[in-house]
Design a protein around this motif. Structure first.
Motif, PDB file in Angstrom:
ATOM      1  N   LEU A 551       0.826  -1.208   0.000  1.00 32.68           N
ATOM      2  CA  LEU A 551       0.000   0.000   0.000  1.00 32.68           C
ATOM      3  C   LEU A 551       0.860   1.259   0.000  1.00 32.68           C
ATOM      4  O   LEU A 551       0.530   2.245  -0.663  1.00 32.68           O
ATOM      5  CB  LEU A 551      -0.927  -0.001   1.212  1.00 32.68           C
ATOM      6  N   ILE A 552       1.936   1.234   0.739  1.00 31.26           N
ATOM      7  CA  ILE A 552       2.827   2.402   0.768  1.00 31.26           C
ATOM      8  C   ILE A 552       3.435   2.634  -0.618  1.00 31.26           C
ATOM      9  O   ILE A 552       3.514   3.771  -1.101  1.00 31.26           O
ATOM     10  CB  ILE A 552       3.926   2.197   1.828  1.00 31.26           C
ATOM     11  N   ARG A 553       3.834   1.550  -1.262  1.00 32.55           N
ATOM     12  CA  ARG A 553       4.405   1.686  -2.602  1.00 32.55           C
ATOM     13  C   ARG A 553       3.354   2.198  -3.589  1.00 32.55           C
ATOM     14  O   ARG A 553       3.652   3.038  -4.446  1.00 32.55           O
ATOM     15  CB  ARG A 553       4.951   0.330  -3.053  1.00 32.55           C
ATOM     16  N   GLU A 554       2.111   1.703  -3.481  1.00 36.50           N
ATOM     17  CA  GLU A 554       1.046   2.174  -4.358  1.00 36.50           C
ATOM     18  C   GLU A 554       0.766   3.654  -4.154  1.00 36.50           C
ATOM     19  O   GLU A 554       0.496   4.387  -5.103  1.00 36.50           O
ATOM     20  CB  GLU A 554      -0.230   1.370  -4.099  1.00 36.50           C
ATOM     21  N   SER A 555       0.816   4.098  -2.914  1.00 34.11           N
ATOM     22  CA  SER A 555       0.556   5.505  -2.632  1.00 34.11           C
ATOM     23  C   SER A 555       1.601   6.400  -3.285  1.00 34.11           C
ATOM     24  O   SER A 555       1.304   7.513  -3.712  1.00 34.11           O
ATOM     25  CB  SER A 555       0.529   5.738  -1.117  1.00 34.11           C
ATOM     26  N   LEU A 556       2.823   5.917  -3.372  1.00 36.22           N
ATOM     27  CA  LEU A 556       3.894   6.703  -3.983  1.00 36.22           C
ATOM     28  C   LEU A 556       3.822   6.696  -5.507  1.00 36.22           C
ATOM     29  O   LEU A 556       4.069   7.722  -6.153  1.00 36.22           O
ATOM     30  CB  LEU A 556       5.255   6.156  -3.539  1.00 36.22           C
ATOM     31  N   LEU A 557       3.466   5.562  -6.091  1.00 32.80           N
ATOM     32  CA  LEU A 557       3.538   5.414  -7.539  1.00 32.80           C
ATOM     33  C   LEU A 557       2.210   5.642  -8.247  1.00 32.80           C
ATOM     34  O   LEU A 557       2.164   6.238  -9.321  1.00 32.80           O
ATOM     35  CB  LEU A 557       4.059   4.006  -7.890  1.00 32.80           C
ATOM     36  N   SER A 558       1.123   5.147  -7.667  1.00 35.42           N
ATOM     37  CA  SER A 558      -0.148   5.145  -8.375  1.00 35.42           C
ATOM     38  C   SER A 558      -1.006   6.361  -8.070  1.00 35.42           C
ATOM     39  O   SER A 558      -1.641   6.911  -8.963  1.00 35.42           O
ATOM     40  CB  SER A 558      -0.922   3.865  -8.019  1.00 35.42           C
ATOM     41  N   LYS A 559      -1.039   6.787  -6.813  1.00 36.62           N
ATOM     42  CA  LYS A 559      -1.936   7.876  -6.434  1.00 36.62           C
ATOM     43  C   LYS A 559      -1.638   9.184  -7.161  1.00 36.62           C
ATOM     44  O   LYS A 559      -2.575   9.920  -7.505  1.00 36.62           O
ATOM     45  CB  LYS A 559      -1.895   8.079  -4.924  1.00 36.62           C
ATOM     46  N   PRO A 560      -0.385   9.553  -7.434  1.00 37.38           N
ATOM     47  CA  PRO A 560      -0.149  10.802  -8.178  1.00 37.38           C
ATOM     48  C   PRO A 560      -0.808  10.833  -9.552  1.00 37.38           C
ATOM     49  O   PRO A 560      -1.063  11.911 -10.090  1.00 37.38           O
ATOM     50  CB  PRO A 560       1.379  10.863  -8.278  1.00 37.38           C
ATOM     51  N   ASN A 561      -1.071   9.669 -10.146  1.00 37.31           N
ATOM     52  CA  ASN A 561      -1.704   9.630 -11.465  1.00 37.31           C
ATOM     53  C   ASN A 561      -3.216   9.511 -11.393  1.00 37.31           C
ATOM     54  O   ASN A 561      -3.927  10.034 -12.247  1.00 37.31           O
ATOM     55  CB  ASN A 561      -1.154   8.445 -12.270  1.00 37.31           C
ATOM     56  N   SER A 562      -3.720   8.804 -10.396  1.00 36.87           N
ATOM     57  CA  SER A 562      -5.165   8.582 -10.304  1.00 36.87           C
ATOM     58  C   SER A 562      -5.540   8.378  -8.844  1.00 36.87           C
ATOM     59  O   SER A 562      -5.106   7.409  -8.222  1.00 36.87           O
ATOM     60  CB  SER A 562      -5.572   7.357 -11.139  1.00 36.87           C
ATOM     61  N   PHE A 563      -6.361   9.271  -8.324  1.00 36.54           N
ATOM     62  CA  PHE A 563      -6.778   9.144  -6.925  1.00 36.54           C
ATOM     63  C   PHE A 563      -7.604   7.882  -6.705  1.00 36.54           C
ATOM     64  O   PHE A 563      -7.512   7.241  -5.651  1.00 36.54           O
ATOM     65  CB  PHE A 563      -7.589  10.379  -6.513  1.00 36.54           C
ATOM     66  N   LEU A 564      -8.400   7.493  -7.692  1.00 39.56           N
ATOM     67  CA  LEU A 564      -9.251   6.322  -7.525  1.00 39.56           C
ATOM     68  C   LEU A 564      -8.454   5.041  -7.392  1.00 39.56           C
ATOM     69  O   LEU A 564      -8.978   4.037  -6.901  1.00 39.56           O
ATOM     70  CB  LEU A 564     -10.206   6.195  -8.718  1.00 39.56           C
ATOM     71  N   SER A 565      -7.205   5.034  -7.817  1.00 37.43           N
ATOM     72  CA  SER A 565      -6.392   3.825  -7.687  1.00 37.43           C
ATOM     73  C   SER A 565      -5.894   3.616  -6.262  1.00 37.43           C
ATOM     74  O   SER A 565      -5.463   2.515  -5.910  1.00 37.43           O
ATOM     75  CB  SER A 565      -5.192   3.896  -8.641  1.00 37.43           C
ATOM     76  N   HIS A 566      -5.970   4.663  -5.431  1.00 36.06           N
ATOM     77  CA  HIS A 566      -5.502   4.534  -4.048  1.00 36.06           C
ATOM     78  C   HIS A 566      -6.240   5.558  -3.178  1.00 36.06           C
ATOM     79  O   HIS A 566      -5.680   6.583  -2.798  1.00 36.06           O
ATOM     80  CB  HIS A 566      -3.986   4.758  -3.980  1.00 36.06           C
ATOM     81  N   PRO A 567      -7.519   5.295  -2.868  1.00 40.81           N
ATOM     82  CA  PRO A 567      -8.325   6.286  -2.136  1.00 40.81           C
ATOM     83  C   PRO A 567      -8.081   6.273  -0.629  1.00 40.81           C
ATOM     84  O   PRO A 567      -9.027   6.358   0.161  1.00 40.81           O
ATOM     85  CB  PRO A 567      -9.750   5.866  -2.485  1.00 40.81           C
TER      86      PRO A 567
END
Length: 663
Positions: A551-567
């Protein structure tokens, strides 16, 4: 002589006694009333292992991720949230282009912007359906994919939504009297307040043309958390597919459940745009390599890619920038312990490379199914609805070339990814040119989409919607290519985001492709018979990816591109538990994990009532028994030798089937 004679008599007496003993046992077996049970030591051992390790293996492969059990979905407003006023600043209408993975985030951003500007939102137009000619008259634009009534009713306390502009304003839109904007995917709230709001107040109507999968920056300041929660309410509560899609999607899930075992959903993520963006052409062969290179050249011309045309695809793959190929995913799943009879649902309306790239995965997992396996042709036709007929044959032969032109082309044709054209003395047969890439053999530019191509693009929205429903409901989900770095939302990330919101403890793999590339390089020459330590490394990496580290890795990589990918943490709350999570912050001070609010008391009381079960404690203790460290069946031979690429699997293999190692 006397000694030999005695030996003969002894042997004869022994033989007679043996026959008498055999007859006696046969008589006892015939007339005895005691029921005898056949016993096999191997069968008994297998039965004992099945009873003790069956639940453990099930827990290892399909059980919940315990560190995330305390997370719960909670997107309700936390502060005062007044009802929108009908006397607002005006109307916003929008045209949305792109596939399924772009439409969903764009609608969420559009609602948030309407709230920010205190405007009335007109139901947006989905261009994939409106520009397709002759699709069903029953469904148009937004209603082709989503339920309009549900959308309007669910957001009535957040934004005023209407189906169309008032009659007095429609003529002004047709005459282009209102300003139109093309905001970028990372536009800030200040852009809308400073640039668009004045025009909205002046003209009372503005138009937005949205193409990049987002029109508002993903990460907003902490003071705008309510807008983030509004995005979640739109995506997870208001955006319901139209009833026909929902019914068929649930039917597909029920058919998978009826087979009596859990199932895993896998999305390859092999999309031409993403492959071209990162330069992953060399992972394919022949004409597919050239198609990717052509698309990459177009991205360079548009300024989206600022690199050279030809790059080392294998070096890109080592950096984690290219997808995991289906063969590699199959090896990873087998290393995790998934048996060959595991049911795997193949999501994705388009897999670049076609069925050929799926052959290795199908050989390892015989029960690889997709929507065509679970739905009849009639069910899919009913979902599409009545459509106007298209010309039966839209194929047109290119202008004939002279013999001199053909010979000159043959001489100049150097080493190319695809096969050379046929010699001038042999004609190019029709089957060699047909298909969605037939233009490669004739022209240097990709032709405009045909009417059939446009219709297939519209249908792809429906197929992606079905795959989305099944992927969200799956017992486990494995993405082949998420966080692709292209800056646009992708299908896998949206699925992972909704699974994280609705059921955070579900088994959602978040693989680190860079580390996996290093692991595959270690065992590249012995992939199907890896060493014990290699398998342990894979298991450790993938197990961690499902928990806090992932989850921490997703927050760094995915959330900047799409909020819905890591709400997280805005759209979730946490039930108090014995383990208090540590708050993890990024370099910019943003909370990456552990910043969720406590769930309200009414939710906690509801969770406590659900957990009241007399046998829950005993079952949980039984489930906590650890499995052996090494449990994999990579050395087993594939059970399915069908490499034809046929996806019409109707029933999974029986769990009790014996596997012949010589098959």
């Amino acid at each position: 002589m006397v000694f030999k004679s005695n030996i003969k008599w002894v042997a004869l007496i022994g033989l007679i006694l043996s026959l008498f003993s055999l007859l006696l046992h046969l008589l006892l077996a015939k007339f005895s009333n005691v029921s005898l049970v056949e016993y096999s030591a191997l069968a008994g051992l297998q039965e004992g292992l099945h009873s003790k390790l069956g639940a453990q293996r099930h827990k290892k492969l399909w059980g919940v991720v315990k560190p995330l059990e305390s997370l719960q979905p909670y997107a309700n407003p936390r502060s005062s949230y007044p009802v929108p006023n009908e006397k607002n600043n005006g109307f916003i209408y929008a045209k949305i282009s792109g596939g399924f993975e772009k439409i969903r985030p764009l609608i969420c951003d559009l609602v948030a912007i309407s709230r920010l500007l205190n405007a009335t939102l007109v139901i947006p137009e989905i261009q994939q359906s409106t520009r397709s000619k002759g699709i069903s008259y029953k469904f148009r634009s937004f209603s082709y994919l989503y339920n309009e009534e549900q959308f309007i009713a669910s957001l009535k306390n957040d934004v005023i939504i209407v189906k169309s502009l008032p009659e007095k304003l429609k003529s002004g839109r047709r005459n282009n009297e209102f300003p139109t904007f093309r905001p970028k995917s990372s536009s800030s709230p200040s852009f809308y307040i400073k640039e668009i709001l004045p025009n909205l107040k002046k003209f009372k109507v503005i138009g937005l043309i949205l193409t990049d999968g987002g029109c508002l920056q993903s990460i907003l300041p902490p003071s705008m958390s309510e807008y983030q929660r509004l995005r979640c309410r739109v995506a997870f509560q208001a955006l319901h597919f139209r009833p026909e899609i929902q019914v068929l999607g649930r039917r597909m899930v029920e058919r998978l459940r009826d087979w009596g075992q859990p199932f895993l959903a896998f999305h390859p993520g092999l999309v031409r745009d993403a492959l071209a963006y990162h330069g992953c052409a060399e992972l394919f062969q022949d004409v597919h390599t050239e198609l990717i290179q052509y698309q990459r050249a177009q991205l360079i011309k548009q300024g989206i890619v600022k690199e050279e045309l030809s790059v080392d695809s294998h070096l890109r793959k080592e950096k984690g920038l290219c997808p995991l190929m289906p063969e590699e995913v199959g090896i990873l799943l087998r290393a995790m312990g998934y048996p060959p009879k595991t049911i795997i649902y193949l999501a994705g309306s388009e897999t670049f490379g076609g069925q050929r790239v799926l052959i290795p995965l199908r050989a390892m997992f015989a029960n690889l199914v997709d929507r065509t396996s679970l739905c009849s042709s009639q069910e899919l036709l009913d979902l599409v609805g009545p459509e106007a007929p298209l010309p039966l044959d839209t194929f047109k032969f290119p202008p004939a070339k002279t013999e001199e032109q053909l010979k000159e082309e043959w001489k100049k044709a150097g080493p190319r990814p695809r096969p050379l054209p046929p010699p001038p003395d042999r004609p190019i047969y029709r089957h060699e040119k047909e298909g969605w890439y037939d233009w490669i053999t004739e022209t240097d530019t990709e032709p405009d989409p045909s009417p059939m191509d446009l219709r297939m693009e519209a249908h792809r929205l429906l197929w992606d919607a079905l795959d989305y429903i099944v992927s969200v409901e799956a017992d486990a989900f494995f993405p082949g290519f998420n966080n692709d770095g292209i800056g646009w939302p992708d299908f896998s990330s949206l699925v992972m985001g909704q699974r994280l919101y609705e059921n955070p403890s579900s088994r959602t793999y978040r693989p680190d492709r860079k580390i996996l590339a290093d692991l595959f390089n270690i065992t590249r020459e012995n992939m199907y018979h890896p060493k014990h330590n290699w398998t342990l490394s894979v298991q450790e990496l993938l197990n961690k990816s499902m928990g806090e580290e992932g989850l921490i890795r997703e927050s760094l990589l995915s959330k900047p591109n799409s909020f819905l990918s890591h709400p997280l943490p805005e759209c979730s709350c946490r039930i108090p538990s014995d383990e208090i999570p540590n708050q993890v912050k990024g370099n910019d001070g943003r909370l990456l994990y552990g910043g969720e609010d406590n769930c309200p008391e009414w939710m906690q009381r509801g969770m406590e009532m659900v957990k009241v079960d007399p046998g829950a404690t005993e079952r949980s203790k039984a489930d906590e028994v650890e499995l052996p460290d090494y449990e994999t069946d990579l050395d087993e031979q594939p059970e399915n030798d069908d490499t034809s690429g046929n996806t019409n699997t109707t029933l999974p293999f029986d769990e009790d089937d014996e596997m012949d190692p010589n098959d």
